[in-house]
Design an enzyme around this catalytic site. Structure first.
Site, PDB file in Angstrom:
ATOM      1  N   ARG A  89      39.421  28.701  17.373  1.00 22.94           N
ATOM      2  CA  ARG A  89      40.461  28.591  18.404  1.00 22.94           C
ATOM      3  C   ARG A  89      39.982  29.163  19.740  1.00 22.94           C
ATOM      4  NH1 ARG A  89      45.444  27.247  15.965  1.00 22.94           N
ATOM      5  NH2 ARG A  89      45.818  28.161  13.919  1.00 22.94           N
TER       6      ARG A  89
ATOM      7  N   ASP B 266      48.303  14.353  17.297  1.00 25.59           N
ATOM      8  CA  ASP B 266      47.442  13.725  16.288  1.00 25.59           C
ATOM      9  C   ASP B 266      48.226  12.547  15.717  1.00 25.59           C
ATOM     10  OD1 ASP B 266      45.695  13.348  14.075  1.00 25.59           O
ATOM     11  OD2 ASP B 266      45.084  15.437  14.187  1.00 25.59           O
TER      12      ASP B 266
ATOM     13  N   ASP C 203      42.011  24.813  15.600  1.00 20.98           N
ATOM     14  CA  ASP C 203      41.263  25.572  14.595  1.00 20.98           C
ATOM     15  C   ASP C 203      40.801  24.731  13.422  1.00 20.98           C
ATOM     16  OD1 ASP C 203      43.966  25.215  13.502  1.00 20.98           O
ATOM     17  OD2 ASP C 203      43.328  26.623  11.951  1.00 20.98           O
TER      18      ASP C 203
ATOM     19  N   LYS D   9      50.229  27.761  16.886  1.00 20.78           N
ATOM     20  CA  LYS D   9      49.408  28.648  17.673  1.00 20.78           C
ATOM     21  C   LYS D   9      48.518  27.875  18.636  1.00 20.78           C
ATOM     22  CE  LYS D   9      48.909  31.375  13.467  1.00 20.78           C
ATOM     23  NZ  LYS D   9      47.961  31.677  12.384  1.00 20.78           N
ATOM     24  N   GLY D  10      48.326  26.588  18.322  1.00 19.15           N
ATOM     25  CA  GLY D  10      47.327  25.800  19.042  1.00 19.15           C
ATOM     26  C   GLY D  10      47.500  25.754  20.548  1.00 19.15           C
TER      27      GLY D  10
ATOM     28  N   PHE E 102      37.546  15.258  13.634  1.00 20.35           N
ATOM     29  CA  PHE E 102      38.030  16.623  13.417  1.00 20.35           C
ATOM     30  C   PHE E 102      37.535  17.483  14.578  1.00 20.35           C
ATOM     31  CE2 PHE E 102      39.146  19.744   9.831  1.00 20.35           C
ATOM     32  CZ  PHE E 102      39.677  20.635  10.761  1.00 20.35           C
TER      33      PHE E 102
ATOM     34  N   GLU F  88      51.817  21.334  24.479  1.00 19.63           N
ATOM     35  CA  GLU F  88      51.095  21.195  23.213  1.00 19.63           C
ATOM     36  C   GLU F  88      49.599  21.027  23.455  1.00 19.63           C
ATOM     37  OE1 GLU F  88      50.805  21.596  20.257  1.00 19.63           O
ATOM     38  OE2 GLU F  88      52.385  20.773  18.978  1.00 19.63           O
ATOM     39  N   ASP F  89      48.825  21.418  22.468  1.00 21.83           N
ATOM     40  CA  ASP F  89      47.381  21.201  22.571  1.00 21.83           C
ATOM     41  C   ASP F  89      47.013  19.767  22.211  1.00 21.83           C
ATOM     42  OD1 ASP F  89      48.256  21.772  20.011  1.00 21.83           O
ATOM     43  OD2 ASP F  89      46.434  22.807  19.395  1.00 21.83           O
TER      44      ASP F  89
END
Ligand code: PRP
Length: 183
Positions: A169, A107, A163, A47-48, A156, A103-104
């Protein structure tokens, strides 16, 4: 939601709405140039990537198709597991298509390296990645990303699609989440 609306939950603002907007405009100009005369398919990773997908698509001055995939990587935890599974597959056939994964965040890189290989096996004419954020200090597998927005610290972070337990979000900016929220 503004970062100021949840200021007590955040320790540091990394990116404001304006900084994100300006970077997306810059990336969109490059995408328009690189895909001039081509029909581009944007693949958003739920969902990001909803926010970045919506903003990139609207910023582009070329026609695009949009499709969505949902994959799971780390659920409610703060660490990537490396386990990727498809929750929702694409509606589109990628054969012969020019595909740009949107993509957001990168990582560990596990999600995108898996996704790139998966989509590459479907016979696209080209396959590239646009990611708004990247955490260079968290990378476990190198991913070839053509369009990158910002390198950020290995903290983080929440907001603009990212989220914690499905919250934050809808923040307009990106910020570091305060430890008291998740500890
Ligand atoms: C996040 C993010 C990327 C992935 C990046 O998704 O949207 O897809 O993690 O992590 P990685 O580089 O370590 O693989 P998440 O699994 O949290 O799902 P969501 O987009 O639904 O929040």
């Amino acid at each position: 939601m503004e970062l100021a609306d949840v200021a007590d939950d955040l320790t540091e603002v990394l990116l404001t709405e304006v900084q994100i907007h300006d970077k997306i405009a810059e990336l969109a100009r490059r995408v328009e140039h690189d895909y001039a005369g081509e029909r581009l398919l944007l693949v958003g990773v739920l969902k990001g990537a909803v926010m970045v997908m919506a903003d990139v698509a609207r910023e582009l001055k070329i026609h695009v198709d949009m499709d969505w995939m949902a994959v799971s990587s780390y659920g409610m935890s703060t660490e990537s597991s490396g386990v990727v599974r498809i929750l929702k597959d694409l509606d589109s056939d990628l054969t012969g298509r020019h595909v740009l994964i949107v993509e957001d965040i990168i990582d560990s890189g596990l999600t995108l390296s898996w996704l790139r290989a998966n989509l590459a096996s479907r016979g696209p004419a080209s396959l590239e990645i646009l990611a708004l954020l990247r955490k260079p200090d968290a990378v476990k597998v190198a991913v070839d990303v053509k369009y990158i927005g910002f390198d950020i610290p290995n903290a983080f972070v929440v907001g603009y699609g990212l989220d914690f337990a499905e919250k934050y979000r809808n923040l307009r900016g990106v910020a570091v989440l305060a430890p008291h929220v998740y500890e």
